[in-house]
Design an enzyme around this catalytic site. Structure first.
Site, PDB file in Angstrom:
ATOM      1  N   ASP A  73       0.927  -1.315   0.006  1.00  0.00           N
ATOM      2  CA  ASP A  73       0.098  -0.064  -0.513  1.00  0.00           C
ATOM      3  C   ASP A  73       0.704   1.175  -0.001  1.00  0.00           C
ATOM      4  OD1 ASP A  73      -2.610  -0.577  -0.633  1.00  0.00           O
ATOM      5  OD2 ASP A  73      -2.622  -1.201   2.121  1.00  0.00           O
ATOM      6  N   ASP A 109      -6.466  -4.378  -3.911  1.00  0.00           N
ATOM      7  CA  ASP A 109      -7.301  -3.641  -3.109  1.00  0.00           C
ATOM      8  C   ASP A 109      -5.367  -2.717  -4.161  1.00  0.00           C
ATOM      9  OD1 ASP A 109      -7.527  -5.526  -1.449  1.00  0.00           O
ATOM     10  OD2 ASP A 109      -7.691  -3.399  -0.362  1.00  0.00           O
TER      11      ASP A 109
END
Length: 381
Positions: A101, A158
């Site tokens: 991320d 994601d």
């Protein structure tokens, strides 16, 4: 009351300038309320928590600030946003939780800071993060490894949103290595994550040695075969972004397929439930996820922008309907003590975590989508 007045609107365009004007004092109050906090979740009391800076959500609040600065030119937004990339970078000097991320963490801080101001340290930090992400690529399975610890063969949908940092680095350095990694992972999203009907898997497990596909895991969705709505929005928005960077029509087609499924599953008020297949599809008592709606709305606007006006109207109209509903029914406009913008987000229902709360990334994508409708041309993702 502001929200009562807006309830009479049948189209977002009728109230969009007013909503944007109301957003500025709301964000100004958030600056005073949040101070140096790194917000993630606000529960019933309306107070955002203060997460560690290497948590994946740490950049969404400064991302809001950079958008507000870019749109208004008001210096207090720039001042409040300025040092967030430095604060996040300091976490690299100790044991930390950085993983797939880093795009979420450096695109809305260091990289947008560099794009707007030319800051050289922002560029350096962004490139460092892109190198870190590229280093997580598993060549046997063509995927970016998710998380840390023993999850060496896991990839998650994601990461579709994190690919933008790789494409930015490829352009910034004129080095196609980053683009190759980004496209390879995006191709795995097409082949393994997005199902034929447009629904999406959250987690795919591969053998990290051979790259062999091992199966799908439920993750934050209701089960392995479910349709977690925020995962849908990550894929929708992420593949639209990949198309914008590459011009490869396959990614736009995939984004549209996910969008069609997403829109077909929406309830009457156009705000998604947390999983479209929860409880066997009987969603009447299931929670909404306003963060999924906000992210999807922003992604739908990307799809619309990639198409001729007549063809893109479907996606733009849907985005505006979603944003109108969020504005009318899920905002905190008349609650000045509340530190968030949207309510009724769902973080991780299977784990019993952060249900019916405010989520900072929901706030971010709501602001991002409104800014696009107001003419914002720069992009963070």
């Amino acid at each position: 009351m502001v929200q009562e007045k807006w309830l009479q609107a049948s189209k977002l365009s009728d109230i969009l300038p007013e909503v944007w004007e109301a957003l500025q004092p709301k964000v100004d109050r958030m600056i005073e309320q949040l101070k140096d906090k790194s917000p993630h979740v606000a529960k019933a009391d309306g107070k955002y928590d203060n997460m560690i800076l290497d948590w994946w959500t740490s950049a969404f609040w400064p991302g809001i600030l950079w958008i507000m600065y870019d749109m208004t030119g008001k210096e207090h937004y720039r001042e409040a946003a300025w040092d967030w990339d430095e604060r996040i970078e300091l976490c690299t000097l100790r044991d930390n939780r950085f993983h797939h991320d880093v795009g979420f963490q450096y695109l809305p801080t260091a990289i947008i800071k560099h794009k707007i101001t030319g800051d050289k340290d922002g560029r350096r930090r962004g490139l460092q993060a892109a190198n870190f992400l590229a280093g997580r690529f598993n060549m046997a399975g063509n995927f970016l490894r998710a998380w840390n610890d023993d999850k060496t063969g896991w990839a998650i949908v994601d990461s579709s949103m994190n690919l933008s940092i790789l494409f930015w680095a490829a352009e910034e350095l004129k080095d196609p290595r980053f683009k190759h990694v980004g496209k390879a992972h995006a191709n795995t999203v097409l082949s393994r994550f997005i199902r034929e009907d447009g629904s999406v898997n959250h987690i795919i497990e591969f053998d990290p040695e051979s790259g062999e596909y091992l199966g799908s895991l439920g993750g934050q969705g209701a089960g392995p075969d479910s349709s977690w709505s925020r995962g849908q929005s990550w894929a929708l928005h992420g593949m639209a972004n990949v198309y914008r960077y590459t011009g490869d029509i396959r990614y736009l087609q995939a984004a549209r397929r996910v969008a069609h499924y997403f829109l077909a599953c929406l309830p009457d008020d156009y705000v998604a439930h947390w999983d479209f297949r929860a409880n066997g599809g009987d969603l009447a008592s299931e929670e909404r996820d306003t963060s999924a709606a906000a992210c999807a709305a922003s992604g739908l606007l990307e799809i619309a922008a990639a198409l001729p006006e007549a063809e893109g109207r479907l996606y733009r109209d849907a985005a505006e309907r979603m944003l109108l509903s969020l504005t009318q029914h899920y905002g905190t406009w008349d609650r000045p003590e509340h530190e968030a913008i949207l309510v009724e987000g769902t973080g991780h229902k299977p784990a019993g975590q952060n249900i019916n709360v405010s989520l900072i990334y929901g706030d971010y994508y709501y602001v991002e989508a409104l800014a696009k409708l107001m003419g914002w041309q720069r992009r963070i993702f």
